[in-house]
Design a protein around this motif. Sequence first.
Motif, PDB file in Angstrom:
ATOM      1  N   SER A  79      19.613   2.967  10.479  1.00 29.27           N
ATOM      2  CA  SER A  79      19.939   2.456   9.141  1.00 29.27           C
ATOM      3  C   SER A  79      19.643   0.960   9.048  1.00 29.27           C
ATOM      4  O   SER A  79      19.022   0.497   8.083  1.00 29.27           O
ATOM      5  N   ALA A  80      20.072   0.209  10.072  1.00 24.03           N
ATOM      6  CA  ALA A  80      19.850  -1.242  10.075  1.00 24.03           C
ATOM      7  C   ALA A  80      18.365  -1.588  10.138  1.00 24.03           C
ATOM      8  O   ALA A  80      17.892  -2.504   9.451  1.00 24.03           O
ATOM      9  N   VAL A  81      17.616  -0.846  10.939  1.00 23.13           N
ATOM     10  CA  VAL A  81      16.192  -1.139  11.112  1.00 23.13           C
ATOM     11  C   VAL A  81      15.410  -0.840   9.835  1.00 23.13           C
ATOM     12  O   VAL A  81      14.552  -1.625   9.416  1.00 23.13           O
ATOM     13  N   VAL A  82      15.684   0.286   9.186  1.00 27.75           N
ATOM     14  CA  VAL A  82      14.976   0.635   7.952  1.00 27.75           C
ATOM     15  C   VAL A  82      15.213  -0.429   6.885  1.00 27.75           C
ATOM     16  O   VAL A  82      14.272  -0.891   6.218  1.00 27.75           O
ATOM     17  N   ILE A  83      16.456  -0.835   6.720  1.00 31.38           N
ATOM     18  CA  ILE A  83      16.786  -1.865   5.722  1.00 31.38           C
ATOM     19  C   ILE A  83      16.062  -3.172   6.032  1.00 31.38           C
ATOM     20  O   ILE A  83      15.487  -3.818   5.144  1.00 31.38           O
ATOM     21  N   SER A  84      16.058  -3.567   7.300  1.00 33.44           N
ATOM     22  CA  SER A  84      15.439  -4.832   7.694  1.00 33.44           C
ATOM     23  C   SER A  84      13.925  -4.804   7.485  1.00 33.44           C
ATOM     24  O   SER A  84      13.343  -5.766   6.960  1.00 33.44           O
ATOM     25  N   VAL A  85      13.268  -3.706   7.870  1.00 27.76           N
ATOM     26  CA  VAL A  85      11.814  -3.602   7.730  1.00 27.76           C
ATOM     27  C   VAL A  85      11.414  -3.607   6.256  1.00 27.76           C
ATOM     28  O   VAL A  85      10.451  -4.273   5.857  1.00 27.76           O
ATOM     29  N   LEU A  86      12.149  -2.878   5.434  1.00 26.03           N
ATOM     30  CA  LEU A  86      11.822  -2.828   4.003  1.00 26.03           C
ATOM     31  C   LEU A  86      12.049  -4.193   3.344  1.00 26.03           C
ATOM     32  O   LEU A  86      11.255  -4.623   2.494  1.00 26.03           O
ATOM     33  N   ASN A  87      13.109  -4.881   3.722  1.00 25.49           N
ATOM     34  CA  ASN A  87      13.392  -6.199   3.150  1.00 25.49           C
ATOM     35  C   ASN A  87      12.329  -7.229   3.514  1.00 25.49           C
ATOM     36  O   ASN A  87      12.164  -8.235   2.810  1.00 25.49           O
ATOM     37  N   HIS A  88      11.606  -6.980   4.594  1.00 22.12           N
ATOM     38  CA  HIS A  88      10.544  -7.906   5.013  1.00 22.12           C
ATOM     39  C   HIS A  88       9.479  -8.038   3.927  1.00 22.12           C
ATOM     40  O   HIS A  88       8.842  -9.088   3.789  1.00 22.12           O
ATOM     41  N   ASN A  89       9.284  -6.974   3.150  1.00 19.79           N
ATOM     42  CA  ASN A  89       8.294  -7.000   2.073  1.00 19.79           C
ATOM     43  C   ASN A  89       8.939  -6.897   0.688  1.00 19.79           C
ATOM     44  O   ASN A  89       8.302  -6.445  -0.265  1.00 19.79           O
ATOM     45  N   GLY A  90      10.223  -7.290   0.587  1.00 15.52           N
ATOM     46  CA  GLY A  90      10.871  -7.341  -0.721  1.00 15.52           C
ATOM     47  C   GLY A  90      11.667  -6.125  -1.119  1.00 15.52           C
ATOM     48  O   GLY A  90      12.054  -5.988  -2.286  1.00 15.52           O
ATOM     49  N   GLY A  91      11.905  -5.188  -0.182  1.00 18.29           N
ATOM     50  CA  GLY A  91      12.700  -4.010  -0.508  1.00 18.29           C
ATOM     51  C   GLY A  91      11.852  -2.750  -0.635  1.00 18.29           C
ATOM     52  O   GLY A  91      10.616  -2.784  -0.494  1.00 18.29           O
ATOM     53  N   LEU A  92      12.496  -1.613  -0.919  1.00 16.90           N
ATOM     54  CA  LEU A  92      11.821  -0.315  -0.956  1.00 16.90           C
ATOM     55  C   LEU A  92      10.712  -0.267  -2.008  1.00 16.90           C
ATOM     56  O   LEU A  92       9.562   0.082  -1.712  1.00 16.90           O
ATOM     57  N   PHE A  93      11.025  -0.610  -3.247  1.00 13.52           N
ATOM     58  CA  PHE A  93      10.053  -0.456  -4.327  1.00 13.52           C
ATOM     59  C   PHE A  93       8.901  -1.453  -4.199  1.00 13.52           C
ATOM     60  O   PHE A  93       7.748  -1.121  -4.490  1.00 13.52           O
ATOM     61  N   ALA A  94       9.210  -2.651  -3.743  1.00 11.35           N
ATOM     62  CA  ALA A  94       8.144  -3.634  -3.516  1.00 11.35           C
ATOM     63  C   ALA A  94       7.226  -3.179  -2.383  1.00 11.35           C
ATOM     64  O   ALA A  94       5.999  -3.365  -2.444  1.00 11.35           O
ATOM     65  N   SER A  95       7.801  -2.556  -1.357  1.00  9.44           N
ATOM     66  CA  SER A  95       7.001  -2.053  -0.239  1.00  9.44           C
ATOM     67  C   SER A  95       6.102  -0.906  -0.699  1.00  9.44           C
ATOM     68  O   SER A  95       4.940  -0.800  -0.276  1.00  9.44           O
ATOM     69  N   ILE A  96       6.632  -0.042  -1.561  1.00  4.83           N
ATOM     70  CA  ILE A  96       5.828   1.060  -2.091  1.00  4.83           C
ATOM     71  C   ILE A  96       4.671   0.524  -2.936  1.00  4.83           C
ATOM     72  O   ILE A  96       3.533   1.000  -2.822  1.00  4.83           O
ATOM     73  N   ASP A  97       4.967  -0.472  -3.753  1.00  7.90           N
ATOM     74  CA  ASP A  97       3.899  -1.076  -4.576  1.00  7.90           C
ATOM     75  C   ASP A  97       2.819  -1.686  -3.698  1.00  7.90           C
ATOM     76  O   ASP A  97       1.615  -1.582  -3.999  1.00  7.90           O
ATOM     77  N   LEU A  98       3.227  -2.313  -2.608  1.00 10.05           N
ATOM     78  CA  LEU A  98       2.265  -2.916  -1.691  1.00 10.05           C
ATOM     79  C   LEU A  98       1.433  -1.843  -0.994  1.00 10.05           C
ATOM     80  O   LEU A  98       0.225  -2.024  -0.760  1.00 10.05           O
ATOM     81  N   LEU A  99       2.060  -0.724  -0.696  1.00  5.89           N
ATOM     82  CA  LEU A  99       1.366   0.376  -0.027  1.00  5.89           C
ATOM     83  C   LEU A  99       0.273   0.964  -0.931  1.00  5.89           C
ATOM     84  O   LEU A  99      -0.753   1.450  -0.443  1.00  5.89           O
ATOM     85  N   LYS A 100       0.495   0.902  -2.239  1.00  5.33           N
ATOM     86  CA  LYS A 100      -0.507   1.414  -3.193  1.00  5.33           C
ATOM     87  C   LYS A 100      -1.807   0.616  -3.143  1.00  5.33           C
ATOM     88  O   LYS A 100      -2.862   1.110  -3.552  1.00  5.33           O
ATOM     89  N   THR A 101      -1.744  -0.612  -2.658  1.00  4.47           N
ATOM     90  CA  THR A 101      -2.935  -1.468  -2.639  1.00  4.47           C
ATOM     91  C   THR A 101      -3.803  -1.255  -1.404  1.00  4.47           C
ATOM     92  O   THR A 101      -4.896  -1.826  -1.310  1.00  4.47           O
ATOM     93  N   VAL A 102      -3.314  -0.462  -0.444  1.00  2.00           N
ATOM     94  CA  VAL A 102      -4.084  -0.231   0.787  1.00  2.00           C
ATOM     95  C   VAL A 102      -5.364   0.533   0.468  1.00  2.00           C
ATOM     96  O   VAL A 102      -5.350   1.544  -0.245  1.00  2.00           O
ATOM     97  N   LYS A 103      -6.473   0.073   1.003  1.00  3.62           N
ATOM     98  CA  LYS A 103      -7.770   0.707   0.782  1.00  3.62           C
ATOM     99  C   LYS A 103      -8.233   1.371   2.075  1.00  3.62           C
ATOM    100  O   LYS A 103      -8.307   0.738   3.129  1.00  3.62           O
ATOM    101  N   ASP A 104      -8.540   2.667   1.977  1.00  5.41           N
ATOM    102  CA  ASP A 104      -9.057   3.413   3.112  1.00  5.41           C
ATOM    103  C   ASP A 104     -10.087   4.399   2.569  1.00  5.41           C
ATOM    104  O   ASP A 104      -9.750   5.244   1.735  1.00  5.41           O
ATOM    105  N   PRO A 105     -11.348   4.290   2.990  1.00  5.13           N
ATOM    106  CA  PRO A 105     -12.397   5.173   2.465  1.00  5.13           C
ATOM    107  C   PRO A 105     -12.087   6.660   2.639  1.00  5.13           C
ATOM    108  O   PRO A 105     -12.585   7.493   1.880  1.00  5.13           O
ATOM    109  N   ALA A 106     -11.264   6.992   3.632  1.00 13.27           N
ATOM    110  CA  ALA A 106     -10.975   8.399   3.916  1.00 13.27           C
ATOM    111  C   ALA A 106      -9.828   8.946   3.077  1.00 13.27           C
ATOM    112  O   ALA A 106      -9.525  10.144   3.141  1.00 13.27           O
ATOM    113  N   ILE A 107      -9.148   8.082   2.307  1.00 11.80           N
ATOM    114  CA  ILE A 107      -7.954   8.501   1.567  1.00 11.80           C
ATOM    115  C   ILE A 107      -8.062   8.050   0.113  1.00 11.80           C
ATOM    116  O   ILE A 107      -8.475   6.919  -0.170  1.00 11.80           O
TER     117      ILE A 107
END
Length: 528
Positions: free
Chosen positions: A201-229
Amino acid sequence: MSQIITTIIVLVYAALMVTIGIVTSKRTKTVNDFVFGGNKIGPWMTAFGFGTTYFSAVVFIGYAGQFGWSYGISAALIGVGNAIIGATLCWMVLGKRTRLMTKHLEAKTMPDFFMKRYGSVALKNVAAVIVFIFMIPYTASVYNGLSRLFAMAFDLKSDNAYQYVIIAMAVLSAIYVVLGGYSATAVNDFIQGLIMLVGISAVVISVLNHNGGLFASIDLLKTVKDPAIADGTLASVFGPDPINLFGVVILTSLGTWGLPQMTHKFYAIRDEKDIKRGMIISTIFCLVVSGGCYLLGGFTRLFNTTEAGTGIGDNLIAKLPNGKLEFDAMVPAMLEQSLPAILIGLVVVLVLSASLSTLSALVLTSSTTLAHDLIRPAAKGKMDDKKEFITMRVLIIFFLLVSVLIAMNKTAAITTLMSYSWGALSGSFLGPFLWGLYGKRITKASVWVSFGMGVIFTMSHMMIFSFFPAHFSGLIRWAASLPLNMASPINAGAVLMLLSIIVTPLVSLVTKPCEKEVVDRAFAAFEQ
């Protein structure tokens, strides 16, 4: 400073584990005490033992890294499947009937169950060999995951350091299992389970907060570019590849139904009335721990990248000698970038807790199986309980030694080792064990067919896809091109499990039934 804090936390934890082993050894006097804890283990300890045996460094380091990278946040569905299929349904379908029938038949192990349920010593002997052989790669995968996390926490660069970590973990797990057996394992599992719940629980909260929280992390993940996906699918509910994601859910969830170290928890629970409470507790535990691990893994691309430009993190993922990405290094790199020093120490103890609990269950199951089902019968009356007790402890040391030697090979991916182990074990045992509890018409021939499929298919897959891929390149390309990638040991293991469930009753329809006396004795357990 962070290494000093982590060292202190680990040393305190190790001292606690050894102390528990010493204390419980004083009431571990018989084979029954060593294998079942005297059948005095209640629902809380059994449920935590089920969960901690289920999850280890394999999930936290290997599976979370590889499947988080491949499927994004949809990898969290694996955790949901683990909780519903791997825990709730497993307890609901197998728990009570396993407790009643194994107690009635006085079966101590799964091979012992097969002998007494189907009236065949040969089934017991072959099952015991399968257990011992295919437990080894799973144990090696746990060591592999542990050593990678320690390398991150203590900045260990050399291969010698990697090997020392593996040896140290083997010694620690051997001490408390050899001393206290199942009682020590159960008490340690409960403590380790609490650490895992708080830690993840502590680790998930800490990792997500590193990029601004859950929703901010999801938004950042949307920007990932991979030719195979396809763009944005890493942040979608079902991810870029739902078919192969389903294969992972089946392997990691349905697998618990046929694994000896998991079903053994039902043998040892205090009584069948504790099954319902144990089911609820283990479901919640699995949802938090497994769901948290895979959700965490879904964001690995925010901390890792490749030479091809996929991912947006700072860590450049290395490639192994076989040319594949080093998935096992992804989660440690993510934790190193996002966690403060105190949480690094907590993570090390978290993964150490998860792994030692799994290791203790594996070595206890394998040593018990070999001593009780093969060596004692071969002694033809010359081995009493005391000698069997000593033999089990010696075999624990031997099993750990072999596993350590395999784990020294850093190029063996954690997910591959575990997938072959689970595929062979559950692919062989799931159908005969499940239907053996419910169907009077299940035959010995159907059990042999399931055993044969599980072992032969797994060994063939290992030879073709892992050991000698250069000789079967055309076959590998064809298997990988299928909608369900059968070049993957994960999908191959999942298919084996489903086949075991389907083929066992079908073969039973056209083969000779077991002796009526044997069947009636087994099912008398439900009439009392």
